[in-house]
Design a protein around this motif. Structure first.
Motif, PDB file in Angstrom:
ATOM      1  N   SER A 208     101.552  -5.246 110.843  1.00 56.84           N
ATOM      2  CA  SER A 208     100.187  -4.774 111.059  1.00 56.84           C
ATOM      3  C   SER A 208     100.083  -3.308 110.638  1.00 56.84           C
ATOM      4  O   SER A 208     100.965  -2.503 110.920  1.00 56.84           O
ATOM      5  CB  SER A 208      99.805  -4.927 112.532  1.00 56.84           C
ATOM      6  OG  SER A 208      99.831  -6.292 112.911  1.00 56.84           O
ATOM      7  N   HIS A 209      98.995  -2.964 109.971  1.00 59.81           N
ATOM      8  CA  HIS A 209      98.760  -1.583 109.554  1.00 59.81           C
ATOM      9  C   HIS A 209      97.304  -1.432 109.157  1.00 59.81           C
ATOM     10  O   HIS A 209      96.560  -2.422 109.059  1.00 59.81           O
ATOM     11  CB  HIS A 209      99.670  -1.191 108.389  1.00 59.81           C
ATOM     12  CG  HIS A 209      99.379  -1.932 107.125  1.00 59.81           C
ATOM     13  ND1 HIS A 209      99.872  -3.197 106.880  1.00 59.81           N
ATOM     14  CD2 HIS A 209      98.630  -1.592 106.028  1.00 59.81           C
ATOM     15  CE1 HIS A 209      99.457  -3.614 105.691  1.00 59.81           C
ATOM     16  NE2 HIS A 209      98.697  -2.652 105.150  1.00 59.81           N
ATOM     17  N   SER A 210      96.868  -0.207 108.913  1.00 54.82           N
ATOM     18  CA  SER A 210      95.512   0.065 108.456  1.00 54.82           C
ATOM     19  C   SER A 210      95.543   0.327 106.956  1.00 54.82           C
ATOM     20  O   SER A 210      96.252   1.235 106.496  1.00 54.82           O
ATOM     21  CB  SER A 210      94.922   1.276 109.187  1.00 54.82           C
ATOM     22  OG  SER A 210      94.719   0.975 110.555  1.00 54.82           O
ATOM     23  N   GLY A 212      94.134   1.850 103.652  1.00 54.49           N
ATOM     24  CA  GLY A 212      93.264   2.962 103.302  1.00 54.49           C
ATOM     25  C   GLY A 212      93.268   3.252 101.817  1.00 54.49           C
ATOM     26  O   GLY A 212      92.389   3.936 101.297  1.00 54.49           O
ATOM     27  N   ALA A 269      89.782   3.585 106.746  1.00 54.85           N
ATOM     28  CA  ALA A 269      90.935   2.896 107.335  1.00 54.85           C
ATOM     29  C   ALA A 269      90.489   1.615 108.037  1.00 54.85           C
ATOM     30  O   ALA A 269      89.614   1.627 108.909  1.00 54.85           O
ATOM     31  CB  ALA A 269      91.644   3.812 108.312  1.00 54.85           C
ATOM     32  N   THR A 270      91.080   0.485 107.640  1.00 52.42           N
ATOM     33  CA  THR A 270      90.713  -0.829 108.171  1.00 52.42           C
ATOM     34  C   THR A 270      91.966  -1.560 108.610  1.00 52.42           C
ATOM     35  O   THR A 270      92.923  -1.683 107.835  1.00 52.42           O
ATOM     36  CB  THR A 270      89.973  -1.651 107.099  1.00 52.42           C
ATOM     37  OG1 THR A 270      88.812  -0.917 106.673  1.00 52.42           O
ATOM     38  CG2 THR A 270      89.541  -2.995 107.638  1.00 52.42           C
ATOM     39  N   ALA A 271      91.978  -2.036 109.848  1.00 56.71           N
ATOM     40  CA  ALA A 271      93.171  -2.665 110.428  1.00 56.71           C
ATOM     41  C   ALA A 271      93.424  -4.029 109.819  1.00 56.71           C
ATOM     42  O   ALA A 271      92.513  -4.856 109.690  1.00 56.71           O
ATOM     43  CB  ALA A 271      93.022  -2.774 111.936  1.00 56.71           C
ATOM     44  N   THR A 273      96.260  -7.353 110.152  1.00 62.70           N
ATOM     45  CA  THR A 273      97.223  -7.938 111.086  1.00 62.70           C
ATOM     46  C   THR A 273      98.396  -8.524 110.326  1.00 62.70           C
ATOM     47  O   THR A 273      98.203  -9.279 109.351  1.00 62.70           O
ATOM     48  CB  THR A 273      96.565  -9.034 111.929  1.00 62.70           C
ATOM     49  OG1 THR A 273      95.452  -8.467 112.636  1.00 62.70           O
ATOM     50  CG2 THR A 273      97.552  -9.622 112.941  1.00 62.70           C
ATOM     51  N   ASN A 333      98.654   2.803 103.079  1.00 65.29           N
ATOM     52  CA  ASN A 333      97.874   3.836 103.779  1.00 65.29           C
ATOM     53  C   ASN A 333      98.549   5.190 103.598  1.00 65.29           C
ATOM     54  O   ASN A 333      99.559   5.303 102.970  1.00 65.29           O
ATOM     55  CB  ASN A 333      97.732   3.494 105.262  1.00 65.29           C
ATOM     56  CG  ASN A 333      99.068   3.159 105.919  1.00 65.29           C
ATOM     57  OD1 ASN A 333     100.142   3.504 105.405  1.00 65.29           O
ATOM     58  ND2 ASN A 333      99.013   2.472 107.053  1.00 65.29           N
TER      59      ASN A 333
END
Length: 333
Positions: A208-210, A212, A269-271, A273, A333
């Motif tokens: 999981s990460h954002s 960007g 920034a958008t998460a 999963t 990101n």
């Protein structure tokens, strides 16, 4: 006692034999009078004086009662030999001494040497592409120095100029992309994007990460206009619903020649999963069959395990998956 004695059979200075090869170290020459009439005697006396000097560069002069040695001195910047007049020994002086001498000691240099502070270097590190984490365009800038002169009171009156070289401390900025999912192998084909012909690449983050930042390997033909790039959720391995996040670039600014460039696209920034499949979707709504965007791909041996190419001919209303092709991309990101 006279150096010339009749008992020794010597009546003239020219008949005197001088041992010029003698080691004169530790011996002093005293009571040196005026120059002799004989040129040969003068040369021999000079040889003795040279023997007194112990270091290359020394100067020998007549002191009160003996030959004295003046050692060389580099001083600040350069040095000159100054005679202070009859009865006084010569001295080495430098530019600071010259300023004091010429101004009657009213002005003197307190800080003569210019010091340049070692500037810090700042670099803008762009996202890694081939391999991930590589700096794509390092930018190093050192601001132009400014030279300021500050006047301060000097001891004994007058003012002292204090040269100061001021180098503003550069700011340090960073724009580093941490790459998560990517595919950049076997770049041997491309597809055309324009009008209702949309293209997509699905991918599956391992953690999981954002997201960007996104890099796409692209080029253009003609003037495709505004290019829209979005991140979508998927259903059944195909893009679905509305974009989670989008951004645009000017397709007319891209190079026309294959194999294209790695173009950066930034997002809010958008998460994402880990373990969930998403899609990168690209469209060029104002393009046509003569003006389009080209997205580089591997159409021979695609091996990205987290997704594949998807394409739509109706502006994203329906999609088809093509497991025989993977597009060039990097996300992070």
């Amino acid at each position: 006692m006279s150096l010339l004695t009749k008992g020794g059979g010597i009546s003239k200075l020219s008949e005197l034999e001088i041992d010029t090869s003698k080691d004169w170290t530790g011996h002093l020459l005293k009571n040196i009078g005026a120059a002799a009439d004989s040129a040969d005697a003068v040369r021999k006396v000079q040889a003795i004086l040279q023997a007194v000097m112990t270091t290359k560069g020394d100067i020998t002069y007549r002191g009160d009662s003996e030959a004295e040695r003046l050692a060389p001195d580099a001083g600040k910047g350069y040095n000159f030999l100054r005679s202070r007049g009859p009865g006084l020994s010569p001295v080495w002086e430098d530019i600071e001494s010259l300023v004091e001498y010429m101004t009657g000691a009213l002005n003197r240099s307190v800080v003569f040497d210019l010091e340049v502070a070692a500037p810090l270097l700042s670099a803008l590190a762009l996202a890694g592409s081939s391999p991930p984490g590589r700096t794509a365009e390092p930018l190093i800038a050192v601001p132009e120095p400014e030279i300021n002169m500050a006047a301060v009171p000097a001891p004994g009156g007058g003012v002292t100029a204090v040269p100061a070289l001021i180098v503003p401390e550069p700011g340090v900025s960073e724009d580093i992309m941490v790459v998560h999912e990517y595919y950049r192998a076997g770049d041997d084909a491309h597809d055309e994007i324009y009008g209702n012909n949309w293209e997509a690449q699905t991918f599956t983050p391992q953690v999981s990460h954002s997201i960007g930042k996104l890099y796409l390997k692209v080029f253009r033909t003609g003037s495709p206009g505004t290019i829209t790039i979005g991140i979508y959720a998927t259903s059944g391995g195909l893009p679905t619903g509305s974009a989670l996040v989008t951004n645009t670039i000017n397709g007319n600014d891209l190079p026309e020649n294959s194999p294209g460039v790695w173009q950066l696209v930034t997002f809010a920034a958008t998460a994402l999963t880990g373990g969930t499949k998403y899609a990168v979707v690209i469209s060029a709504p104002s393009g046509d069959s003569s003006n389009y965007l080209c997205w580089r791909a591997d159409a021979s041996t695609p091996s990205y395990a987290g997704g594949s190419r998807c394409h739509s001919v109706d502006g994203g209303s329906s999609w088809n998956e093509d497991t025989n092709q993977d597009y060039m991309f990097e996300e992070g990101n």
